[in-house]
Design an enzyme around this catalytic site. Sequence first.
Site, mmCIF file in Angstrom:
data_model
loop_
_atom_site.group_PDB
_atom_site.id
_atom_site.type_symbol
_atom_site.label_atom_id
_atom_site.label_comp_id
_atom_site.label_asym_id
_atom_site.label_seq_id
_atom_site.Cartn_x
_atom_site.Cartn_y
_atom_site.Cartn_z
ATOM 1 N NE ARG A 225 -37.067 7.876 6.535
ATOM 2 C CZ ARG A 225 -36.431 6.724 6.385
ATOM 3 N NH1 ARG A 225 -37.056 5.668 5.906
ATOM 4 N NH2 ARG A 225 -35.156 6.615 6.724
ATOM 5 C CD GLU A 254 -42.863 4.776 10.053
ATOM 6 O OE1 GLU A 254 -41.852 4.436 10.699
ATOM 7 O OE2 GLU A 254 -42.890 4.849 8.818
ATOM 8 C CG HIS A 272 -39.980 1.844 8.933
ATOM 9 N ND1 HIS A 272 -39.952 3.201 9.141
ATOM 10 C CD2 HIS A 272 -38.884 1.576 8.167
ATOM 11 C CE1 HIS A 272 -38.894 3.731 8.550
ATOM 12 N NE2 HIS A 272 -38.224 2.752 7.950
#
Length: 315
Positions: A225, A254, A272
Amino acid sequence: MSRPTILRVPPLSPQLHDAVGEQYDAVDLADLAEHAEDVVGIVCSNSGRVDGDLIAALPRLGVIANHGVGYDNIDVPAALERGIAVSNTPEVLDDAVAETAVALLLAVRRQVVPADRFVRAGRWLEEAFPLTGQVAGSRVGILGLGRIGRAVATRLEALGCTVSYHNRHRLPDVPYAYAASAAELAAGVDSLVVVVPGGAGTAALVDREVLDALGPDGVLVNVARGSVVDEPALVAALADGRLGGAGLDVYAEEPQVPAELIAMDTVVLLPHVASGTHPTRAAMRALTLDNLASWLADGTLRTPIPEMTTTGKDS
Ligand code: NDP
């Protein structure tokens, strides 16, 4: 007979969004005011926040089925306090995420992306591409030797790497050297692969000290993460040449990616997508729907999050 009312928290893939709509009375956030009293379940992905306010607004909520193994998007204490069951999608994504971690490491060390740009720009006609580092024979540390971390480790062994790791707890059953801290791990390796969960317990675990321990020839790979890495410290270390390179799938904010990273040739940036393959996403979707159906049928979950089994509130 009326069907259970399930709230879809975006973003969800079109397939999962539609499947919930076919199987249940589906409600979206925009219609929540009208249906809050009816909602018994939530389907979300790990990019969709399920916070304490949302949980509090749903008096009959009994289950949260998360599409993703990481669930730092959910206010778990608020859910468990109410006895709400929470599931995630472990194991089915291990291969895809491990593959992505290894792909990033190989891409950074062998400069795959700059070399591709070099060919496309016609520069090969004038000069040879510079020599690169290599992964075979290198030492790689895994920060978070869990399900995905172990899948990364076996792939790295096959590539001829020496693997070591750091977890909070030393594992009795692995052949890899243990380091007592993230900084100690980084100091003893050429590359560091980060695959711990997100959330408060790991926030900025990879800080300036860890990055400096990795050093000017070091490579950081993050498929965990964005919150796990101190992103400004990472940008500064790369800009100053205190860190050699980075392969990143995840970021602090993000889908925003710092402009400094975008301008650097020493980093490879993915949006991602570590679990984003057709077979893996199909398996994650099926497991999410199975968890929901199982809870609705008899109050059990196929894959409850670990906090549920440790607190005994598994129903
Ligand atoms: P696991 O729970 O199996 O493994 C997590 C590992 O991290 C454990 O070995 C744990 O060991 C270790 N760990 C946890 N907290 C710390 C800490 N504070 N310091 C050091 N080690 C720690 O999880 P998975 O392997 O299934 O998944 C890991 C994470 O990967 C997910 O939570 C998710 O955030 C991320 N992920 C990212 C994806 C992407 O698309 N980029 C896709 C899938 C997952 P111990 O408890 O002993 O500390």
